[in-house]
Design a protein around this motif. Structure first.
Motif, mmCIF file in Angstrom:
data_model
loop_
_atom_site.group_PDB
_atom_site.id
_atom_site.type_symbol
_atom_site.label_atom_id
_atom_site.label_comp_id
_atom_site.label_asym_id
_atom_site.label_seq_id
_atom_site.Cartn_x
_atom_site.Cartn_y
_atom_site.Cartn_z
ATOM 1 N N LEU A 105 0.836 -1.201 0.000
ATOM 2 C CA LEU A 105 0.000 0.000 0.000
ATOM 3 C C LEU A 105 0.876 1.259 0.000
ATOM 4 N N LEU A 106 1.955 1.230 0.749
ATOM 5 C CA LEU A 106 2.881 2.365 0.770
ATOM 6 C C LEU A 106 3.449 2.616 -0.633
ATOM 7 N N ALA A 107 3.793 1.540 -1.330
ATOM 8 C CA ALA A 107 4.316 1.671 -2.696
ATOM 9 C C ALA A 107 3.264 2.247 -3.638
ATOM 10 N N LEU A 108 2.033 1.818 -3.482
ATOM 11 C CA LEU A 108 0.944 2.306 -4.321
ATOM 12 C C LEU A 108 0.709 3.805 -4.126
ATOM 13 N N GLN A 109 0.983 4.302 -2.937
ATOM 14 C CA GLN A 109 0.736 5.708 -2.605
ATOM 15 C C GLN A 109 1.813 6.657 -3.123
ATOM 16 N N GLN A 110 2.886 6.146 -3.677
ATOM 17 C CA GLN A 110 3.972 7.013 -4.137
ATOM 18 C C GLN A 110 3.559 7.764 -5.394
ATOM 19 N N SER A 111 3.999 9.006 -5.484
ATOM 20 C CA SER A 111 3.606 9.847 -6.626
ATOM 21 C C SER A 111 4.354 9.469 -7.902
ATOM 22 N N ASP A 149 1.280 -10.074 -0.899
ATOM 23 C CA ASP A 149 -0.110 -10.515 -1.046
ATOM 24 C C ASP A 149 -0.920 -9.428 -1.748
ATOM 25 N N ALA A 150 -1.369 -9.732 -2.955
ATOM 26 C CA ALA A 150 -2.113 -8.754 -3.763
ATOM 27 C C ALA A 150 -3.513 -8.505 -3.232
ATOM 28 N N ASN A 151 -3.930 -9.242 -2.215
ATOM 29 C CA ASN A 151 -5.265 -9.049 -1.639
ATOM 30 C C ASN A 151 -5.216 -8.286 -0.312
ATOM 31 N N THR A 152 -4.125 -7.615 -0.053
ATOM 32 C CA THR A 152 -3.954 -6.858 1.180
ATOM 33 C C THR A 152 -4.746 -5.555 1.150
ATOM 34 N N ASP A 153 -5.503 -5.289 2.203
ATOM 35 C CA ASP A 153 -6.103 -3.960 2.434
ATOM 36 C C ASP A 153 -6.857 -3.357 1.247
ATOM 37 N N ASN A 154 -7.641 -4.147 0.537
ATOM 38 C CA ASN A 154 -8.443 -3.623 -0.581
ATOM 39 C C ASN A 154 -7.619 -2.734 -1.504
ATOM 40 N N LEU A 155 -6.506 -3.265 -1.971
ATOM 41 C CA LEU A 155 -5.600 -2.496 -2.832
ATOM 42 C C LEU A 155 -6.251 -2.058 -4.127
ATOM 43 N N VAL A 174 -3.734 0.317 -15.465
ATOM 44 C CA VAL A 174 -2.504 -0.470 -15.503
ATOM 45 C C VAL A 174 -2.141 -0.983 -14.100
ATOM 46 N N HIS A 175 -2.408 -0.191 -13.072
ATOM 47 C CA HIS A 175 -2.188 -0.651 -11.700
ATOM 48 C C HIS A 175 -3.156 -1.780 -11.346
ATOM 49 N N LEU A 176 -4.416 -1.596 -11.700
ATOM 50 C CA LEU A 176 -5.414 -2.646 -11.444
ATOM 51 C C LEU A 176 -5.030 -3.935 -12.162
ATOM 52 N N SER A 177 -4.606 -3.795 -13.400
ATOM 53 C CA SER A 177 -4.212 -4.960 -14.190
ATOM 54 C C SER A 177 -3.048 -5.702 -13.539
ATOM 55 N N PRO A 219 -15.299 -4.922 -1.748
ATOM 56 C CA PRO A 219 -16.675 -4.454 -1.923
ATOM 57 C C PRO A 219 -16.805 -3.047 -2.505
ATOM 58 N N ASP A 220 -15.755 -2.242 -2.401
ATOM 59 C CA ASP A 220 -15.824 -0.867 -2.900
ATOM 60 C C ASP A 220 -15.391 -0.732 -4.353
ATOM 61 N N LEU A 221 -14.834 -1.787 -4.909
ATOM 62 C CA LEU A 221 -14.232 -1.696 -6.240
ATOM 63 C C LEU A 221 -15.218 -1.256 -7.309
ATOM 64 N N MET A 222 -16.309 -1.983 -7.493
ATOM 65 C CA MET A 222 -17.233 -1.656 -8.577
ATOM 66 C C MET A 222 -18.004 -0.360 -8.338
#
Length: 199
Positions: free
Chosen positions: A82-88, A104-110, A125-128, A141-144
């Motif tokens: 999640l920290l990596a995902l938050q980088q600009s 783990d790609a299923n961590t914290d509703n990434l 591209v991130h989602l993919s 549950p929040d994805l769609m």
């Protein structure tokens, strides 16, 4: 004396990570085992967290190749992924290095987090990448609702064809009727394809 030497060695490692001096980093890493790299080096940050904060995916790759824990928590208590995902900058390359190292790609509703931390042009591209490494679309549950709210048909099409389901409570979704109809057609089309594959 030993504490001073350790501190100096740690600082050299930190500098090599931040500067992306890969040759120097590779040499320094031979003096650290995975446990030492997972331990705090500076400000309670592990080597991986330093690399992520410096937005240095090549440094992170070398660190993860030493057997570091890709599922460790950062000093802030959040998963490294999640920290990596938050980088600009370099977030895609950073998460890729962690995923390759077994994060783990299923961590914290990434998947949902992509909508908050990635620009519109980089979301898909991130989602993919997360889906490629095993993110379960049905577990977020929040994805769609978030995807439908963007009104971006190509994104909705991609997620549904990747296995996402529409929420049961469609009335609570904030999107146009046209977008909702399109999403329902995508689901129907996917089901028809799945049925035809059974024959």
């Amino acid at each position: 004396m030993l504490k001073i030497l350790t501190s100096s060695r740690n600082q050299k490692l930190i500098n090599a990570i931040i500067d992306a001096d890969l040759d120097k980093l590779a040499r320094l890493l031979t003096k650290f085992d995975a446990a030492a790299l997972d331990s705090p080096l500076r400000d309670k940050q592990s080597a991986a967290e330093v690399a992520i904060g410096a937005q240095q995916p090549k440094s992170l790759e070398l660190i993860m190749n030493q057997g570091c824990n890709a599922n460790a928590l950062a000093s802030c208590g959040r998963p490294l992924l999640l920290l990596a995902l938050q980088q600009s900058e370099n977030s895609l390359n950073l998460i890729t290095q962690l995923l390759r190292a077994g994060a783990d790609a299923n961590t914290d509703n990434l998947l949902s987090a992509c909508f908050y931390h990635c620009s519109e042009t980089e979301q898909m591209v991130h989602l993919s990448r997360l889906i490629e490494y095993g993110s379960q679309l049905t577990q977020d549950p929040d994805l769609m609702p978030l995807a439908l709210g963007t009104e971006r048909l190509e994104l909705i099409h991609f997620l549904i064809n990747s296995g996402a389901e529409l929420p049961a409570d469609m009335e609570s979704i904030h999107c146009s009727d046209a977008t909702l109809s399109y999403a329902k057609r995508c689901v129907d089309d996917r089901r028809v394809r799945e049925m035809m594959q059974q024959f």
